[in-house]
Design a protein around this motif. Sequence first.
Motif, PDB file in Angstrom:
ATOM      1  N   THR A  57      17.041 -72.325  26.968  1.00  0.00           N
ATOM      2  CA  THR A  57      17.984 -73.052  27.823  1.00  0.00           C
ATOM      3  C   THR A  57      19.059 -73.824  27.071  1.00  0.00           C
ATOM      4  O   THR A  57      19.965 -74.373  27.697  1.00  0.00           O
ATOM      5  CB  THR A  57      17.220 -74.034  28.722  1.00  0.00           C
ATOM      6  OG1 THR A  57      16.350 -74.852  27.914  1.00  0.00           O
ATOM      7  CG2 THR A  57      16.380 -73.295  29.754  1.00  0.00           C
ATOM      8  N   GLY A  58      18.975 -73.886  25.743  1.00  0.00           N
ATOM      9  CA  GLY A  58      20.007 -74.613  25.028  1.00  0.00           C
ATOM     10  C   GLY A  58      19.618 -74.871  23.590  1.00  0.00           C
ATOM     11  O   GLY A  58      18.737 -74.213  23.032  1.00  0.00           O
ATOM     12  N   ALA A 102      21.993 -69.039  31.507  1.00  0.00           N
ATOM     13  CA  ALA A 102      23.454 -69.057  31.572  1.00  0.00           C
ATOM     14  C   ALA A 102      24.009 -70.208  30.749  1.00  0.00           C
ATOM     15  O   ALA A 102      23.491 -71.329  30.796  1.00  0.00           O
ATOM     16  CB  ALA A 102      23.916 -69.182  33.018  1.00  0.00           C
ATOM     17  N   GLN A 103      25.031 -69.919  29.956  1.00  0.00           N
ATOM     18  CA  GLN A 103      25.753 -70.908  29.148  1.00  0.00           C
ATOM     19  C   GLN A 103      24.879 -71.604  28.115  1.00  0.00           C
ATOM     20  O   GLN A 103      25.244 -72.669  27.601  1.00  0.00           O
ATOM     21  CB  GLN A 103      26.423 -71.951  30.063  1.00  0.00           C
ATOM     22  CG  GLN A 103      27.429 -71.332  31.031  1.00  0.00           C
ATOM     23  CD  GLN A 103      28.029 -72.348  31.982  1.00  0.00           C
ATOM     24  OE1 GLN A 103      27.387 -72.737  32.939  1.00  0.00           O
ATOM     25  NE2 GLN A 103      29.262 -72.758  31.704  1.00  0.00           N
ATOM     26  N   ALA A 104      23.756 -71.004  27.770  1.00  0.00           N
ATOM     27  CA  ALA A 104      22.817 -71.652  26.846  1.00  0.00           C
ATOM     28  C   ALA A 104      23.459 -71.965  25.502  1.00  0.00           C
ATOM     29  O   ALA A 104      23.177 -73.016  24.904  1.00  0.00           O
ATOM     30  CB  ALA A 104      21.587 -70.775  26.663  1.00  0.00           C
ATOM     31  N   THR A 152      14.537 -59.769  28.621  1.00  0.00           N
ATOM     32  CA  THR A 152      15.083 -58.823  29.600  1.00  0.00           C
ATOM     33  C   THR A 152      16.401 -59.285  30.205  1.00  0.00           C
ATOM     34  O   THR A 152      17.142 -58.468  30.747  1.00  0.00           O
ATOM     35  CB  THR A 152      14.084 -58.593  30.743  1.00  0.00           C
ATOM     36  OG1 THR A 152      13.806 -59.847  31.384  1.00  0.00           O
ATOM     37  CG2 THR A 152      12.780 -57.998  30.222  1.00  0.00           C
ATOM     38  N   THR A 153      16.687 -60.594  30.118  1.00  0.00           N
ATOM     39  CA  THR A 153      17.845 -61.134  30.829  1.00  0.00           C
ATOM     40  C   THR A 153      18.630 -62.082  29.939  1.00  0.00           C
ATOM     41  O   THR A 153      18.046 -62.966  29.293  1.00  0.00           O
ATOM     42  CB  THR A 153      17.405 -61.887  32.101  1.00  0.00           C
ATOM     43  OG1 THR A 153      16.650 -61.018  32.927  1.00  0.00           O
ATOM     44  CG2 THR A 153      18.609 -62.405  32.873  1.00  0.00           C
ATOM     45  N   ILE A 154      19.938 -61.902  29.927  1.00  0.00           N
ATOM     46  CA  ILE A 154      20.856 -62.854  29.300  1.00  0.00           C
ATOM     47  C   ILE A 154      21.754 -63.397  30.397  1.00  0.00           C
ATOM     48  O   ILE A 154      22.326 -62.629  31.171  1.00  0.00           O
ATOM     49  CB  ILE A 154      21.699 -62.180  28.205  1.00  0.00           C
ATOM     50  CG1 ILE A 154      20.809 -61.681  27.068  1.00  0.00           C
ATOM     51  CG2 ILE A 154      22.742 -63.146  27.655  1.00  0.00           C
ATOM     52  CD1 ILE A 154      21.562 -60.914  26.004  1.00  0.00           C
ATOM     53  N   GLY A 155      21.885 -64.694  30.487  1.00  0.00           N
ATOM     54  CA  GLY A 155      22.643 -65.318  31.566  1.00  0.00           C
ATOM     55  C   GLY A 155      24.148 -65.259  31.354  1.00  0.00           C
ATOM     56  O   GLY A 155      24.653 -64.995  30.258  1.00  0.00           O
ATOM     57  N   VAL A 199      24.331 -56.280  30.396  1.00  0.00           N
ATOM     58  CA  VAL A 199      25.119 -57.275  29.663  1.00  0.00           C
ATOM     59  C   VAL A 199      25.927 -58.017  30.720  1.00  0.00           C
ATOM     60  O   VAL A 199      26.805 -57.427  31.356  1.00  0.00           O
ATOM     61  CB  VAL A 199      26.040 -56.616  28.629  1.00  0.00           C
ATOM     62  CG1 VAL A 199      26.841 -57.693  27.886  1.00  0.00           C
ATOM     63  CG2 VAL A 199      25.231 -55.787  27.643  1.00  0.00           C
ATOM     64  N   PRO A 200      25.652 -59.298  30.942  1.00  0.00           N
ATOM     65  CA  PRO A 200      26.185 -59.967  32.135  1.00  0.00           C
ATOM     66  C   PRO A 200      27.621 -60.440  31.988  1.00  0.00           C
ATOM     67  O   PRO A 200      28.254 -60.302  30.925  1.00  0.00           O
ATOM     68  CB  PRO A 200      25.250 -61.165  32.280  1.00  0.00           C
ATOM     69  CG  PRO A 200      24.897 -61.502  30.874  1.00  0.00           C
ATOM     70  CD  PRO A 200      24.797 -60.183  30.153  1.00  0.00           C
ATOM     71  N   ARG A 201      28.095 -61.008  33.056  1.00  0.00           N
ATOM     72  CA  ARG A 201      29.453 -61.531  33.141  1.00  0.00           C
ATOM     73  C   ARG A 201      29.749 -62.501  31.994  1.00  0.00           C
ATOM     74  O   ARG A 201      29.010 -63.455  31.753  1.00  0.00           O
ATOM     75  CB  ARG A 201      29.625 -62.254  34.474  1.00  0.00           C
ATOM     76  CG  ARG A 201      31.004 -62.844  34.715  1.00  0.00           C
ATOM     77  CD  ARG A 201      31.025 -63.671  35.989  1.00  0.00           C
ATOM     78  NE  ARG A 201      32.337 -64.186  36.276  1.00  0.00           N
ATOM     79  CZ  ARG A 201      33.207 -63.626  37.128  1.00  0.00           C
ATOM     80  NH1 ARG A 201      32.863 -62.538  37.795  1.00  0.00           N
ATOM     81  NH2 ARG A 201      34.394 -64.145  37.326  1.00  0.00           N
ATOM     82  N   SER A 202      30.816 -62.216  31.272  1.00  0.00           N
ATOM     83  CA  SER A 202      31.350 -63.119  30.234  1.00  0.00           C
ATOM     84  C   SER A 202      30.335 -63.479  29.165  1.00  0.00           C
ATOM     85  O   SER A 202      30.469 -64.512  28.502  1.00  0.00           O
ATOM     86  CB  SER A 202      31.900 -64.407  30.878  1.00  0.00           C
ATOM     87  OG  SER A 202      32.864 -64.121  31.856  1.00  0.00           O
ATOM     88  N   ALA A 203      29.339 -62.634  28.945  1.00  0.00           N
ATOM     89  CA  ALA A 203      28.265 -62.976  28.008  1.00  0.00           C
ATOM     90  C   ALA A 203      28.795 -63.308  26.623  1.00  0.00           C
ATOM     91  O   ALA A 203      28.329 -64.259  25.983  1.00  0.00           O
ATOM     92  CB  ALA A 203      27.261 -61.831  27.930  1.00  0.00           C
ATOM     93  N   PHE A 204      29.785 -62.540  26.131  1.00  0.00           N
ATOM     94  CA  PHE A 204      30.328 -62.745  24.797  1.00  0.00           C
ATOM     95  C   PHE A 204      31.854 -62.914  24.836  1.00  0.00           C
ATOM     96  O   PHE A 204      32.538 -62.625  23.855  1.00  0.00           O
ATOM     97  CB  PHE A 204      29.943 -61.575  23.889  1.00  0.00           C
ATOM     98  CG  PHE A 204      28.456 -61.410  23.711  1.00  0.00           C
ATOM     99  CD1 PHE A 204      27.770 -62.155  22.770  1.00  0.00           C
ATOM    100  CD2 PHE A 204      27.740 -60.531  24.517  1.00  0.00           C
ATOM    101  CE1 PHE A 204      26.396 -62.019  22.616  1.00  0.00           C
ATOM    102  CE2 PHE A 204      26.369 -60.390  24.372  1.00  0.00           C
ATOM    103  CZ  PHE A 204      25.689 -61.140  23.424  1.00  0.00           C
ATOM    104  N   ALA A 205      32.365 -63.380  25.940  1.00  0.00           N
ATOM    105  CA  ALA A 205      33.810 -63.559  26.079  1.00  0.00           C
ATOM    106  C   ALA A 205      34.347 -64.526  25.028  1.00  0.00           C
ATOM    107  O   ALA A 205      33.714 -65.537  24.715  1.00  0.00           O
ATOM    108  CB  ALA A 205      34.139 -64.072  27.480  1.00  0.00           C
ATOM    109  N   TYR A 206      35.501 -64.181  24.479  1.00  0.00           N
ATOM    110  CA  TYR A 206      36.188 -65.024  23.495  1.00  0.00           C
ATOM    111  C   TYR A 206      35.383 -65.233  22.211  1.00  0.00           C
ATOM    112  O   TYR A 206      35.577 -66.233  21.517  1.00  0.00           O
ATOM    113  CB  TYR A 206      36.562 -66.380  24.104  1.00  0.00           C
ATOM    114  CG  TYR A 206      37.636 -66.299  25.150  1.00  0.00           C
ATOM    115  CD1 TYR A 206      38.978 -66.240  24.802  1.00  0.00           C
ATOM    116  CD2 TYR A 206      37.301 -66.275  26.502  1.00  0.00           C
ATOM    117  CE1 TYR A 206      39.964 -66.149  25.782  1.00  0.00           C
ATOM    118  CE2 TYR A 206      38.279 -66.179  27.487  1.00  0.00           C
ATOM    119  CZ  TYR A 206      39.608 -66.127  27.112  1.00  0.00           C
ATOM    120  OH  TYR A 206      40.585 -66.038  28.069  1.00  0.00           O
TER     121      TYR A 206
END
Length: 397
Positions: free
Chosen positions: A72-73, A97-99, A116-119, A141-148
């Motif tokens: 989680t972080g 998500a956003q971890a 199994t899951t990346i937020g 591979v979820p939304r914006s997982a590695f954006a920027y």
Amino acid sequence: MKKRFLSLLIASAAVLAAIPAFSGCSSETCVKYTLYDAEGNSVATYKLPEDPSTEETSQAVEAEDGSYFVVTGYSGKITDLVIPAEYSGVPVTEIAAQAFEGVNNLKTVEIEDGVTTIGTMAFAYCSRLTQVTLPETLTTVPRSAFAYCSLLTSITIPDSVTAIGVYAFFNCSSLEQVVLSSNLTIISSYAFYYCESLKSVTFPEGLQTIGAGAFFYCTSIESVSLPDSVTFVGYASFQSCTSLASVTLGSGVTTIESFAFCNCPLIQTVTIPSDITFIGANAFYYCTALTDIYMDNEFSDGTQKACWLYTVNLSDTEDTDGVAEGTYTAGSDAAKTYLYTDYNYYDDDTAGLYGGYIPSGTFEDSAYMLQLLTEDLVGMEDVDGTDVYVYWYFVSV
């Protein structure tokens, strides 16, 4: 209920007193793991070391069967991250998500099989991230997982992945190499938008959909070869790929959305698949080197192909009377193509001889198709000066 004791790494009593909500890490850099029970209820959150093998002291912590960890972080300055498959028998199944969003010191990430899951946005804006290893148990591979992640140079999508989400690698400007999953079915909208260093992509057989803007402004990509399984090429999916010189469209493509290959000035030849049913406005606009467009006169089942052209006037909010304000001609043979500025409307009585209709037997004329697709139907203006956009619907006759 059967219970088992887990040996979790912990810090000294003094450090624990300073961070009472967590336990398990005395180093400056720690990763936060939240324990969930079998019903999905959060039980506790632990701080564990970036490298779990570095701590020697431990404390027995009670956990039920079916429990699992979610990452989680973090705290501190994390550089090289390993997400293990488990801690002392408890599986690690998810990264929240956003971890790790915006962790500017993070350079490498290794996620072991079992996760199994990346937020969403889990690693977005990690500006120094250069290397990522994804697990063979990941499905999306979820939304914006590695954006920027602007220093990420390569990525291998494991074969367990069937979908790449929107904006997944958005603006990864140093990304040069992508190896796609052999089981991939969809590349979602803007997945590789502005990956300007990306030189080549091998699209797997089984891929069906390429979303809007998926490879927009990938200015280094030189060739695109779509397998026969692809049916949908989305809006602006390869727009402004200015180094793109070779395009092969698989036989299964039925839809090419508007601006799909707009501003690809090195493309010289395009063969439209036999079973095409729709080409959107300006799909090949500003392909200035394009000299030949080939299209069969028949669908693959042997039926003759014809086409209705529909136009939209951007100034109109509704079609008030069903009759167009103005008439436009396209190509040297104006009798073939009367275009009207209404919404999906045609009428043989008012629209002229063909009513926005291209009859069968004309599509193998490469020069004629080239003129229609790249020149005369682009940039036309209505009587009030607004742009008119033309859409192609192919039908059997």
